[in-house]
Design a protein around this motif. Structure first.
Motif, PDB file in Angstrom:
ATOM      1  N   ASN A 182       1.334  -1.506   0.148  1.00  0.00           N
ATOM      2  CA  ASN A 182      -0.263  -0.339  -0.011  1.00  0.00           C
ATOM      3  C   ASN A 182       0.849   0.679  -0.175  1.00  0.00           C
ATOM      4  OD1 ASN A 182       1.019   0.498   3.133  1.00  0.00           O
ATOM      5  ND2 ASN A 182      -0.762   0.088   3.639  1.00  0.00           N
ATOM      6  N   PHE A 183       2.423   0.921  -0.273  1.00  0.00           N
ATOM      7  CA  PHE A 183       3.113   1.706  -0.041  1.00  0.00           C
ATOM      8  C   PHE A 183       3.049   3.183   0.809  1.00  0.00           C
ATOM      9  CE2 PHE A 183       1.969   0.690  -4.108  1.00  0.00           C
ATOM     10  CZ  PHE A 183       3.169   0.113  -4.958  1.00  0.00           C
ATOM     11  N   ARG A 184       2.203   2.868   1.848  1.00  0.00           N
ATOM     12  CA  ARG A 184       2.397   3.807   2.968  1.00  0.00           C
ATOM     13  C   ARG A 184       3.319   3.592   4.331  1.00  0.00           C
ATOM     14  NH1 ARG A 184      -1.956   3.824   0.774  1.00  0.00           N
ATOM     15  NH2 ARG A 184      -3.637   5.685   0.596  1.00  0.00           N
ATOM     16  N   ALA A 185       3.628   1.944   4.249  1.00  0.00           N
ATOM     17  CA  ALA A 185       4.421   2.077   5.299  1.00  0.00           C
ATOM     18  C   ALA A 185       5.724   2.293   5.418  1.00  0.00           C
ATOM     19  CB  ALA A 185       4.851  -0.488   5.392  1.00  0.00           C
ATOM     20  N   GLN A 186       6.534   2.844   6.766  1.00  0.00           N
ATOM     21  CA  GLN A 186       7.656   2.850   6.366  1.00  0.00           C
ATOM     22  C   GLN A 186       8.659   2.790   5.919  1.00  0.00           C
ATOM     23  OE1 GLN A 186       9.371   5.844   8.863  1.00  0.00           O
ATOM     24  NE2 GLN A 186       6.977   6.696   9.179  1.00  0.00           N
ATOM     25  N   ASP A 187       9.274   1.092   5.493  1.00  0.00           N
ATOM     26  CA  ASP A 187      10.085   0.036   4.878  1.00  0.00           C
ATOM     27  C   ASP A 187       9.236  -0.098   3.421  1.00  0.00           C
ATOM     28  OD1 ASP A 187       7.849  -1.344   5.077  1.00  0.00           O
ATOM     29  OD2 ASP A 187       9.178  -3.118   5.999  1.00  0.00           O
ATOM     30  N   GLU A 188       8.706   0.473   3.179  1.00  0.00           N
ATOM     31  CA  GLU A 188       8.266   0.008   1.308  1.00  0.00           C
ATOM     32  C   GLU A 188       9.354   0.422   0.152  1.00  0.00           C
ATOM     33  OE1 GLU A 188       5.646  -1.934  -0.926  1.00  0.00           O
ATOM     34  OE2 GLU A 188       5.247  -1.671   0.952  1.00  0.00           O
ATOM     35  N   ALA A 189       9.787   1.553   0.849  1.00  0.00           N
ATOM     36  CA  ALA A 189      10.599   2.183  -0.168  1.00  0.00           C
ATOM     37  C   ALA A 189      11.854   1.397  -0.142  1.00  0.00           C
ATOM     38  CB  ALA A 189      11.591   3.627  -0.287  1.00  0.00           C
ATOM     39  N   ALA A 190      11.875   0.764   0.964  1.00  0.00           N
ATOM     40  CA  ALA A 190      13.420  -1.016   1.232  1.00  0.00           C
ATOM     41  C   ALA A 190      13.347  -1.434   0.358  1.00  0.00           C
ATOM     42  CB  ALA A 190      14.143  -1.217   2.588  1.00  0.00           C
ATOM     43  N   ARG A 191      11.723  -2.378   0.152  1.00  0.00           N
ATOM     44  CA  ARG A 191      11.423  -3.407  -0.529  1.00  0.00           C
ATOM     45  C   ARG A 191      11.334  -3.650  -2.266  1.00  0.00           C
ATOM     46  NH1 ARG A 191       5.632  -4.854   2.232  1.00  0.00           N
ATOM     47  NH2 ARG A 191       7.093  -4.231   4.616  1.00  0.00           N
ATOM     48  N   TRP A 192      11.855  -2.102  -2.995  1.00  0.00           N
ATOM     49  CA  TRP A 192      11.601  -2.053  -4.212  1.00  0.00           C
ATOM     50  C   TRP A 192      13.113  -1.674  -5.058  1.00  0.00           C
ATOM     51  CZ3 TRP A 192       7.553  -2.941  -7.536  1.00  0.00           C
ATOM     52  CH2 TRP A 192       6.433  -3.250  -6.629  1.00  0.00           C
ATOM     53  N   ARG A 193      13.423  -2.727  -6.225  1.00  0.00           N
ATOM     54  CA  ARG A 193      13.726  -1.922  -6.747  1.00  0.00           C
ATOM     55  C   ARG A 193      13.883  -2.210  -7.612  1.00  0.00           C
ATOM     56  NH1 ARG A 193      16.735  -8.367  -5.834  1.00  0.00           N
ATOM     57  NH2 ARG A 193      15.810  -8.724  -7.239  1.00  0.00           N
ATOM     58  N   LYS A 194      15.167  -1.197  -9.268  1.00  0.00           N
ATOM     59  CA  LYS A 194      15.109  -0.955 -10.096  1.00  0.00           C
ATOM     60  C   LYS A 194      15.426  -1.938 -11.305  1.00  0.00           C
ATOM     61  CE  LYS A 194      17.363   2.897 -10.967  1.00  0.00           C
ATOM     62  NZ  LYS A 194      18.328   4.170 -10.976  1.00  0.00           N
ATOM     63  N   VAL A 195      15.364  -2.588 -12.793  1.00  0.00           N
ATOM     64  CA  VAL A 195      16.200  -2.918 -13.111  1.00  0.00           C
ATOM     65  C   VAL A 195      15.763  -2.809 -14.578  1.00  0.00           C
ATOM     66  CG1 VAL A 195      16.293  -5.629 -14.099  1.00  0.00           C
ATOM     67  CG2 VAL A 195      15.813  -5.137 -11.714  1.00  0.00           C
ATOM     68  N   ASN A 196      16.626  -1.593 -15.119  1.00  0.00           N
ATOM     69  CA  ASN A 196      16.349  -1.192 -16.442  1.00  0.00           C
ATOM     70  C   ASN A 196      17.476  -1.966 -17.768  1.00  0.00           C
ATOM     71  OD1 ASN A 196      15.257   0.839 -15.480  1.00  0.00           O
ATOM     72  ND2 ASN A 196      16.383   1.842 -15.488  1.00  0.00           N
TER      73      ASN A 196
END
Length: 172
Positions: free
Chosen positions: A10-24
């Motif tokens: 839901n992208f409101r959790a404090q640690d949500e940003a750490a769960r995503w990575r980019k792959v281009n």
């Protein structure tokens, strides 16, 4: 028929940003760029610029591996606001960086929130952009990574805002 939902992101959790990575496409020499930005409104924005130079043409983000425990659910629902581009919702059933993925396309409506529902049966096995004909169907109980990809053979900017990601099933 009523639907039962399980919130996955839901992208409101404090640690949500750490769960995503980019792959281009830079992993193969391309020049596309992207980022995942988290807003004060509790959404995530996957944005960037696709370049077709150097045999490129894709940008993506995905979660770090985790156990989603969605066996028994029928599919995924995502609430998104896009820019009119076609995106792919991608799932992986392992923790590896470079391995087959299951994907399904969805279209966005420019500057309008929509809810996209994709049954697990609609996901097609692919590897590096090619469909795998002999792959088994997606086993939702094994989903370990969720991601978004743009690879529509169009150079230029893109943006996909994501409010939430749910697993859904019909209530019995």
């Amino acid at each position: 028929m009523a639907q039962e939902a399980k919130r996955l992101h839901n992208f409101r959790a404090q640690d949500e940003a750490a769960r995503w990575r980019k792959v281009n496409d830079g992993v193969m020499g391309g020049l596309s760029q992207s980022e995942m930005v988290f807003t004060s409104q509790g959404t995530a924005v996957f944005r960037g610029r696709v370049s077709l130079e150097n045999d490129g043409g894709f940008a993506s983000v995905r979660t770090t591996p985790q156990d989603y425990e969605v066996g028994g659910y029928e599919g995924l629902a995502v609430r998104v606001k896009g820019d009119g581009h076609r995106f792919k919702l991608r799932l992986r059933t392992n923790d590896r960086f470079d391995s087959p993925a299951y994907q399904a396309d969805f279209d966005t409506v420019t500057d309008a929130w929509i809810t996209v529902r994709v049954p697990f049966s609609a996901f097609v096995a692919t590897f590096r952009g090619r469909q795998l004909r002999d792959a088994p169907p997606l086993d939702s109980a094994q989903i370990r990574q969720i991601g978004f990809l743009i690879a529509d053979k169009q150079a230029g900017p893109f943006q996909l805002e994501i409010d939430w990601i749910n697993a859904y099933k019909s209530a019995r």
